[in-house]
Design an enzyme around this catalytic site. Sequence first.
Site, PDB file in Angstrom:
ATOM      1  N   HIS A  37     -33.128   9.916   0.296  1.00 35.20           N
ATOM      2  CA  HIS A  37     -31.692  10.222   0.372  1.00 35.20           C
ATOM      3  C   HIS A  37     -31.032  10.063  -0.998  1.00 35.20           C
ATOM      4  O   HIS A  37     -30.196  10.874  -1.399  1.00 35.20           O
ATOM      5  CB  HIS A  37     -30.993   9.257   1.346  1.00 35.20           C
ATOM      6  CG  HIS A  37     -31.471   9.327   2.757  1.00 35.20           C
ATOM      7  ND1 HIS A  37     -32.131   8.279   3.360  1.00 35.20           N
ATOM      8  CD2 HIS A  37     -31.387  10.302   3.695  1.00 35.20           C
ATOM      9  CE1 HIS A  37     -32.406   8.600   4.625  1.00 35.20           C
ATOM     10  NE2 HIS A  37     -31.978   9.824   4.845  1.00 35.20           N
ATOM     11  N   GLN A  61     -28.530  15.805  18.382  1.00 34.31           N
ATOM     12  CA  GLN A  61     -29.842  16.263  17.913  1.00 34.31           C
ATOM     13  C   GLN A  61     -30.990  15.394  18.430  1.00 34.31           C
ATOM     14  O   GLN A  61     -32.136  15.610  18.069  1.00 34.31           O
ATOM     15  CB  GLN A  61     -29.872  16.383  16.389  1.00 34.31           C
ATOM     16  CG  GLN A  61     -29.859  15.066  15.632  1.00 34.31           C
ATOM     17  CD  GLN A  61     -29.724  15.303  14.128  1.00 34.31           C
ATOM     18  OE1 GLN A  61     -28.674  15.702  13.649  1.00 34.31           O
ATOM     19  NE2 GLN A  61     -30.794  15.065  13.389  1.00 34.31           N
TER      20      GLN A  61
HETATM   21  P1  AMP Z   1     -31.821  12.096   7.694  1.00 32.47           P
HETATM   22  O1  AMP Z   1     -31.012  10.897   7.378  1.00 32.47           O
HETATM   23  O2  AMP Z   1     -33.211  11.808   8.158  1.00 32.47           O
HETATM   24  O3  AMP Z   1     -31.088  13.098   8.569  1.00 32.47           O
HETATM   25  O4  AMP Z   1     -32.035  12.845   6.312  1.00 32.47           O
HETATM   26  C1  AMP Z   1     -30.942  13.239   5.526  1.00 32.47           C
HETATM   27  C2  AMP Z   1     -31.413  14.174   4.461  1.00 32.47           C
HETATM   28  O5  AMP Z   1     -32.357  13.514   3.627  1.00 32.47           O
HETATM   29  C3  AMP Z   1     -32.132  15.416   5.019  1.00 32.47           C
HETATM   30  O6  AMP Z   1     -31.758  16.550   4.270  1.00 32.47           O
HETATM   31  C4  AMP Z   1     -33.579  15.063   4.816  1.00 32.47           C
HETATM   32  O7  AMP Z   1     -34.412  16.197   4.686  1.00 32.47           O
HETATM   33  C5  AMP Z   1     -33.529  14.279   3.520  1.00 32.47           C
HETATM   34  N1  AMP Z   1     -34.715  13.437   3.389  1.00 32.47           N
HETATM   35  C6  AMP Z   1     -35.181  12.530   4.285  1.00 32.47           C
HETATM   36  N2  AMP Z   1     -36.326  11.989   3.843  1.00 32.47           N
HETATM   37  C7  AMP Z   1     -36.604  12.548   2.639  1.00 32.47           C
HETATM   38  C8  AMP Z   1     -37.661  12.421   1.688  1.00 32.47           C
HETATM   39  N3  AMP Z   1     -38.673  11.590   1.888  1.00 32.47           N
HETATM   40  N4  AMP Z   1     -37.599  13.179   0.579  1.00 32.47           N
HETATM   41  C9  AMP Z   1     -36.580  14.043   0.383  1.00 32.47           C
HETATM   42  N5  AMP Z   1     -35.564  14.218   1.236  1.00 32.47           N
HETATM   43  C10 AMP Z   1     -35.571  13.487   2.351  1.00 32.47           C
END
Ligand code: AMP
Length: 290
Positions: A37, A61
Site C-alpha cells: 500500500h 465485496q
Molecule cells: P486492499 O487494501 O487489499 O484492498 O488493497 C489496496 C490496494 O493495494 C489495491 O490496489 C491492491 O492491489 C494494492 N496492493 C495490495 N497488496 C499489494 C502488494 N503486495 N503490492 C502492490 N500492491 C498491493
Amino acid sequence: METIRTIAWMKEKAREARLEQRVIGLVPTMGALHAGHIALVERAKRECSLVYASIFLNPTQFGPKEDLAKYPRPLAADIEKLEAAKADGLFLPEAGDIYPAGFSTYVHVEGLSEKLEGRSRPGHFRGVATVVMKLLEIVQPQFAYFGRKDAQQARIIQQMARDLNLNSEIVVCPIVREADGLAMSSRNGYLNAEERKAATVLYRALKAAAGEAQSGVRDALELQTAMRKALGGESLARVDYAEIADADTFEPVVRVTRRCYALLAVRIGRTRLIDNLLLEPEGEDLRAEL
Ligand code: AMP
C-alpha cells in the site's frame, strides 16, 4: 495528516484543491496497511501534488462466508504509516455514509467480473467496482493508484473508467513482495508459522512458470503444469485456480503470444491467497515480471 470522516467534507476539500489547481492522487485501500500500500502512496506522492489514501472495509465485496468480520483493523498503525509516507490526507468514511439505508445502485463490469476471481467469489467485483466508482466520484482525483497484486481488479477498474468516461487515470503499480517472495497482503497475518512457510509456494510456482517461459515455452498448458507441479509439492496448499489468461480479456489462452498473466488462487489452511506473474512477449523473448 488530516483524517476526513464524511463524504460531504471530502467533497469540499477536493473541490477546494481542484480550484487551487492541485493534482489530486487517490490510493483506495481497506486498511491493515503494508509496504505494498505504501508503495502506492509513494508513487502518488511523486506524481501528484495532493495525495489522499482512503481506508474503507467495503462490505459489498465480501461474500457471506468470507472474512469481513475478522479482517484486521489496526487504524492507529495505519495512520502512522500514512504519516510516515507523507500522505496529505486520509479519507475514512463510515459504512452508513457510503451505503445509507435504501442504497440500490451498483456498478457491474460485465464479462471480466465473471472470470477467475469473479467465478470463485460471486458478487465480489460488483462490490469493488461500486465502491471504487463512489470513491472516484467523491474525490475526483486526476490519478488513482492500484496494485498489480489484484490484476483482475485493476483491469476491471480500468474498464469501468473507460466505459463511464471517468476523469481519473487508473495507474497500476508493481507487486511488492516479502524477502522470500510472498506477495504482501493484509491477509498474510492470518497464517500461522507453518502456513507462512508453506505460503511461499505461490511465488515458487510462478517462478517455475517464469523459468519455463524464459527458456522458450509458449504453450499455456505446459506453463500451467509447471505451476501445478510446484503447488503439488506443498501439502498445505489447496489450489482454487492456476491459469494462464490474456491480460486484457482474462480469457484462457492456448499459447502466450501477447501480454498474459499466470494467475494463482491458493488456500493455505483457511487463508485464501492470490498472486500473479506478468508475461510480456518482446520480440523472440518473453519478459516475465513477478
Ligand atoms: P486492499 O487494501 O487489499 O484492498 O488493497 C489496496 C490496494 O493495494 C489495491 O490496489 C491492491 O492491489 C494494492 N496492493 C495490495 N497488496 C499489494 C502488494 N503486495 N503490492 C502492490 N500492491 C498491493
